[in-house]
Motif scaffolding. Structure first.
Motif, mmCIF file in Angstrom:
data_model
loop_
_atom_site.group_PDB
_atom_site.id
_atom_site.type_symbol
_atom_site.label_atom_id
_atom_site.label_comp_id
_atom_site.label_asym_id
_atom_site.label_seq_id
_atom_site.Cartn_x
_atom_site.Cartn_y
_atom_site.Cartn_z
ATOM 1 N N GLU A 139 -45.022 -78.021 13.385
ATOM 2 C CA GLU A 139 -44.410 -78.130 12.057
ATOM 3 C C GLU A 139 -44.328 -79.582 11.591
ATOM 4 N N SER A 151 -56.807 -82.123 10.996
ATOM 5 C CA SER A 151 -55.594 -81.950 10.191
ATOM 6 C C SER A 151 -54.718 -80.901 10.862
ATOM 7 N N ALA A 152 -53.473 -80.802 10.411
ATOM 8 C CA ALA A 152 -52.564 -79.801 10.980
ATOM 9 C C ALA A 152 -53.152 -78.398 10.843
ATOM 10 N N ALA A 153 -53.761 -78.105 9.690
ATOM 11 C CA ALA A 153 -54.354 -76.783 9.476
ATOM 12 C C ALA A 153 -55.507 -76.550 10.446
ATOM 13 N N GLU A 154 -56.318 -77.590 10.683
ATOM 14 C CA GLU A 154 -57.466 -77.453 11.592
ATOM 15 C C GLU A 154 -57.033 -77.315 13.049
ATOM 16 N N CYS A 155 -55.814 -77.752 13.358
ATOM 17 C CA CYS A 155 -55.294 -77.582 14.724
ATOM 18 C C CYS A 155 -55.008 -76.116 15.034
ATOM 19 N N ARG A 156 -54.847 -75.310 13.991
ATOM 20 C CA ARG A 156 -54.595 -73.872 14.115
ATOM 21 C C ARG A 156 -53.453 -73.586 15.107
ATOM 22 N N SER A 161 -53.091 -73.486 20.175
ATOM 23 C CA SER A 161 -53.762 -74.401 19.264
ATOM 24 C C SER A 161 -55.254 -74.346 19.524
ATOM 25 N N ASP A 174 -49.018 -84.164 11.418
ATOM 26 C CA ASP A 174 -49.891 -84.351 10.256
ATOM 27 C C ASP A 174 -51.359 -84.267 10.660
ATOM 28 N N SER A 175 -51.696 -84.848 11.819
ATOM 29 C CA SER A 175 -53.076 -84.801 12.308
ATOM 30 C C SER A 175 -53.114 -85.189 13.780
#
Length: 332
Positions: free
Chosen positions: A134, A153-158, A164, A137-138
């Motif tokens: 949460e 990115s945080a989204a790409e870390c899934r 993850s 950031d990256s």
């Protein structure tokens, strides 16, 4: 300095008997690339070890094992709402939590979790209603297969529950070098989970919340320096709402936590009900004060841990119909 036939027993908090073919620490990307070259010439895989607090080491690790020794903290950006802070992978996690409140807030509930900053995103560590993902950031690191520096990115870390991309697709192929945290400047304590729910959210400070979490963890979990362990050994299982309702009807004392999809059960309670708490099985046991924690004594091996793991899994499944997944990952 690169060392051959390096003992890893003191490099993992379960203190499992283990030896690596070779070992080295590194402080920069250039040093890591040099070590990869050595591993290639020696025909050894390269494996990165964090704080050794969430791994199961085999007796022989046929690899070049490396650990980050870089512990820098750098403020990247700050405004009235948020701080962006880069933290090197080798930084001790609890020390970072203590220092984080000088920049922003959000990770206070994760105090005293053993390990390093670099290992935290892999497992998406969490406690008392907060997960590290949460506030990430990256993540920047080096991909071994492509020999490229990459930033996710945080989204790409899934990020998922104890999950993850680094634990899945990039397992053994990505060496995390630093984590960029996005910390809100406003302190909004999360105290909804017991026993933090006894705290007064209007009066608590960031430092006192860290101290409260530390005190709670010290009262429930053994210090790895005195009693070898890897913290919570099993994940709290997430089941369907219907399954949770049926189990709660049969076992009214079962702790159940609502989730966006399904419900989370307390794995420690399930294990305790099966009679494992404090009962030794050779050099391994589930801790007498918290059945979720697996402890070891001198000479314990991966085989000993695996045997108790399966015994617990089978017993819980037979009694409750719920399968427990271990948190520590195999390191071989």
């Amino acid at each position: 300095m690169l060392q051959q036939h390096f003992p890893l027993t003191d490099r993992n908090t379960l203190r499992l008997v283990s030896e690596a073919s070779a070992y080295a620490g590194f402080r920069s990307l250039a040093e890591l690339i040099q070590l990869q070259g050595y591993a290639t010439r020696a025909q050894l895989p390269l494996r990165v070890l964090g704080g050794g607090s969430n791994v199961l080491l085999s007796e022989k690790v046929n690899a070049l094992v490396v650990q980050s020794e870089s512990c820098r903290i750098q403020l990247v950006m700050q405004n009235d709402e948020v701080s962006l802070v880069d933290v090197d992978a080798g930084m001790n996690w609890h020390q970072w939590v203590e220092q984080s409140i000088a920049f922003g807030h959000g990770i206070e509930n994760l105090a005293l979790i053993p390990g390093t900053v670099g290992a935290a995103p892999v497992q998406n560590i969490g406690a008392y209603g907060v997960e590290v993902g949460e506030f990430i950031d990256s993540v920047t690191g080096y991909q071994l297969s492509t020999r490229q520096l990459r930033t996710f990115s945080a989204a790409e870390c899934r990020f998922g529950y104890r999950d993850s991309v680094f634990k899945r697709e990039l397992r053994n192929d990505f060496v995390i070098l630093r984590v960029r945290f996005r910390l809100p400047r406003r302190f909004s304590p999360v105290v909804s989970y017991a026993p933090l729910n006894s705290l007064n959210a209007a009066e608590i400070t960031p430092a006192s919340l860290i101290q409260a979490v530390t005190d709670i963890r010290m009262s429930k979990l053994p210090d790895p320096a005195n009693v070898p362990n890897a913290g919570s050994f099993f994940q709290n299982p997430v089941v369907s709402d219907e399954c949770a309702r049926q189990l709660a009807a049969r076992y009214p004392d079962l702790p159940v936590y609502a989730q966006p999809h399904g419900a989370k059960l307390a794995a420690g309670w399930l294990i305790d009900q099966c009679g494992f708490r404090g009962k030794p099985f050779g050099p391994v046991a589930m801790y007498e004060k918290q059945a979720l924690v697996l402890t070891t004594s001198a000479g314990a091996t991966l085989a000993d841990v695996r045997a108790l793991q399966k015994r617990v899994q089978d017993s819980v499944y037979e009694k409750f119909g719920v399968w427990l997944e271990p948190e520590p990952q195999l390191f071989a």
